[in-house]
Every structure is written in structure tokens, then in C-alpha cells.
Design an enzyme around this catalytic site. Structure first.
Site, PDB file in Angstrom:
ATOM      1  N   GLY A 130      31.994  18.607  12.831  1.00  0.00           N
ATOM      2  CA  GLY A 130      31.009  18.681  11.762  1.00  0.00           C
ATOM      3  C   GLY A 130      29.611  18.330  12.204  1.00  0.00           C
ATOM      4  O   GLY A 130      28.625  18.760  11.590  1.00  0.00           O
ATOM      5  N   ASP A 161      35.744  24.845  12.997  1.00  0.00           N
ATOM      6  CA  ASP A 161      35.225  25.313  11.712  1.00  0.00           C
ATOM      7  C   ASP A 161      33.716  25.078  11.688  1.00  0.00           C
ATOM      8  O   ASP A 161      33.071  25.145  12.715  1.00  0.00           O
ATOM      9  CB  ASP A 161      35.970  24.654  10.548  1.00  0.00           C
ATOM     10  CG  ASP A 161      35.737  23.149  10.462  1.00  0.00           C
ATOM     11  OD1 ASP A 161      35.457  22.513  11.504  1.00  0.00           O
ATOM     12  OD2 ASP A 161      35.843  22.588   9.352  1.00  0.00           O
TER      13      ASP A 161
END
Length: 372
Positions: A130, A161
Site C-alpha cells: 500500500g 494490488d
């Protein structure tokens, strides 16, 4: 690490993100140094609110994001919260709290990439998961001699991601594939070679740069202190990386790495074989599909499907248990080997979520109609 002494006003429910205004600079400081500033949902909301406010404020010319403490910008998302949500849900597709977190986080990643003002990220120290999402989509990405950047998700039974597959799929050759499957970390010089960063500034100049950003344009202020990066070790290994990873089958990639005469290739094979076979296989497919998609938003929509499905399955829970909860470093992956991962199982991760689709991309509606 850089912190400004003057707080404009706290935004959000805690001091986990400090919001400063100095001159023409809006400065966001991730403020959980004990956890290397791991992102929580409330932090994502606070960052998003500040960016939205500053985008329409003519007195703000530049935005800066940095991390508190001396260890790094951000070690990724709060995986313990995701683990707790995953083991406590019987929902068909993932936990509600994690789904909400990812929806807001991925929307933030897309907003950063499209931000209308200069967005400067100090990618000093640890920048993982992140942390890549809140920095590597920015317009001015600054790394240092202390930078250790990576997408470590396959090591915890998950997949890259936060738009990571968009970035890594567009790295030169197969360098991004290597980084994603091994879950390794790279230097600041490597990050520039990968296309994940732009400028190299020694860490002792970051404080001066932050002050300069208060009155000068981002381009001018960074040019004043930036230096040529050291040679990228990763880029020097590109020949064997491109040869070994030029396959859409994870088993074939590992076989090529094992048979390579390069010791680093053989070590990469050993590393991949310790990761979740499902996560490695799905991550590879995600990278290949991301390469064929046109926009970051389309890729984030795809990653949202994968994230929710991994909270539904066994791999993420087992990976976090082994690495973070029990710390026995002995995950029991299911299935246990790459040879046991079936093609239909991989493809199932990419199927439409129906009314739970994220739909950041305008193409999402048309895509769902094609699937249906």
C-alpha cells in the site's frame, strides 16, 4: 523522514495522518511509525479528504506525502485488520470491512494518478504494498539511498494490488514479473529502472527539499537537490530475468530459473517455491491481463476482484498466520505445489463480482455486460 512543525488542522478521527499547510505546500505525514506507517482505512479516508480539499484550493500548488519516524514511508496495508476480517466472516466473497477498505484505497490510488496538481512522494526507507499505492502513482516520485521498495504479497498468500500490477506489468521486460513473483524488495536505483520512481535524492536533503516545496515549483525544487542514481543491479540482471520469466505458466518459469546458470536465478526459483502456489499463479495471470488493459482504473477493478476472493479463500489467512500471527514461518499452502494449481481455479479469481464490482473504470459496465 520529514515532518513539518506546523499542523494546519487534523482531518479524520485520529493523528495517524498529520495534515500540514506551509506556504503553497500541502503536506501529508503518515504517522504510525511503530508499524512503519501501515495504512488503515481511516488513514485512507483522511488522505482522500485532504487531496479533494486541496485540489480546489488555489493557494495549494503542490502536495507532498512522507512518513513519520526513521524506518520508511509505509510498510503497506494493515494486514492484521484484514486477517481479522477474513477469519470472522462467512460472506460469499470476502469480508465487508476489507472490501470497504480496498474500495476506498483503490479509488485513492486512481485519484493520485490523475491528480491535477504536482504530487510529490518521499519514498525513503521501507515502501511496500500500500505504500507503493500512495507514492508510485504520483507525478514526482523521490527515492533515496535508503529506499527498499517491494510488493511482498505472494509471501502472505495474496497478490500485488493498489495498482501494482499496472505498474509492474509496464516495467522493462520481465523485471516487474520477477519482483512480483519473488516478493522481493529493490533499491531506489532499481525502482527508477523499473519505472516506479523518477528522482534520486540523498536522504539528508529531504528536509531541505520539503522546505523548498513551500515556495518553489516541484520540478525546480527537486532538480536543485536530485543527483544521478547509482547503477541498478536489477537492470544489470535483465537478460536472464527476461529469458526465464517469458512464460505465462508459473511452473515453466520456475523450471527455467532452476536450470539457469545464474545463481541469482536459482535463488529466485527457491524464493518463488516458498510462496503460495495459488498466489504466485494468480499474480502471474494478473500481470499478464494487466498488461493488456489500457487504464489504471481497469486494472484496479481487476485487482479488487482478486482481493475479495483471496479473503474468501485459505491462502491469505494462512500466510498472515504464518508470517505475522504465529510467526512460525511455515505456511501450509493449499494446494501445496504449483503443479497442483489448476487453470480453471486461476480463472475463477477473475470472474465478475456482479453487483459488488468496484467499477472505477467507465468500461466496467460494458465489461460486465459482456461477461453476463
Amino acid at each position: 523522514m520529514v515532518e513539518s512543525p506546523m499542523v494546519e488542522s487534523p482531518m479524520g478521527e485520529s493523528g495517524d495522518v498529520l495534515v500540514y499547510r506551509r506556504g503553497h505546500l500541502g503536506h501529508l505525514v503518515l504517522n504510525r511509525p511503530k508499524s512503519i506507517n501501515a495504512l488503515t482505512h481511516s488513514m485512507v479516508i483522511t488522505i482522500a479528504a485532504a487531496l479533494e480539499k486541496w485540489e480546489s484550493d488555489d493557494s495549494v500548488a503542490t502536495v507532498l506525502i512522507s512518513g513519520a519516524g526513521d524506518r520508511g514511508l509505509c510498510a503497506g496495508g494493515d494486514i492484521i485488520a484484514i486477517y481479522t476480517d477474513a477469519i470472522g466472516t462467512d460472506e460469499k466473497v470476502g469480508g465487508a470491512a476489507s472490501a470497504s477498505f480496498w474500495a476506498d484505497e483503490y479509488a485513492l490510488n486512481a485519484h493520485i494518478a490523475r491528480y491535477s496538481k504536482p504530487y510529490v512522494a518521499f519514498m525513503d526507507g521501507v515502501v511496500l504494498g500500500g505504500g507503493v499505492g500512495v507514492s508510485a502513482h504520483g507525478s514526482f516520485r523521490v527515492v533515496t539511498e535508503r529506499t527498499r521498495l517491494g510488493m511482498p504479497e505472494t509471501g502472505i498468500g495474496f497478490v500485488p494490488d493498489v495498482g501494482g500490477t499496472f505498474l509492474l506489468s509496464r516495467a522493462p521486460g520481465e523485471l516487474g514479473t520477477h519482483l512480483a513473483l519473488t516478493a522481493g524488495s529493490v533499491t531506489g536505483a532499481d525502482a527508477i529502472a523499473l519505472g516506479l520512481a523518477d528522482h534520486f535524492v540523498t536522504s539528508d536533503r529531504l528536509a531541505d527539499l520539503a522546505v523548498a516545496l513551500e515556495t518553489r515549483s516541484a520540478a525546480d525544487a527537486i532538480a536543485e537537490v536530485a543527483t544521478a542514481p547509482p547503477a541498478s543491479v536489477l537492470l544489470q540482471q535483465r537478460q536472464w530475468i527476461d529469458e526465464c520469466y517469458a512464460s505465462n505458466d508459473a511452473r515453466e518459469i520456475v523450471a527455467r530459473l532452476e536450470s539457469s546458470p545464474h545463481a541469482d536465478a536459482q535463488r529466485a526459483a527457491l524464493s518463488i517455491l516458498t510462496k503460495s502456489p495459488t498466489a504466485v499463479s494468480v499474480a502471474l495471470e494478473s500481470l499478464r491481463r494487466a498488461r493488456a488493459l489500457d487504464t489504471l482504473e481497469e486494472v484496479l477493478d481487476q485487482e479488487f476482484r482478486l482481493s475479495l476472493r483471496f479473503t474468501q479463500g485459505t491462502e491469505l489467512v494462512e500466510g498472515v498466520r504464518a508470517q505475522v500471527i504465529d510467526k512460525d514461518r511455515a505456511p501450509r499452502w493449499s494446494p501445496p505445489t504449483l503443479g497442483d494449481v489448476r487453470r480453471p481455479d486461476i480463472e475463477a479469481y477473475f470472474e465478475s463480482l456482479g453487483d459488488r464490482e468496484l467499477r472505477l473504470s467507465p468500461m466496467a459496465g460494458a465489461r460486465d455486460r459482456r461477461i453476463e
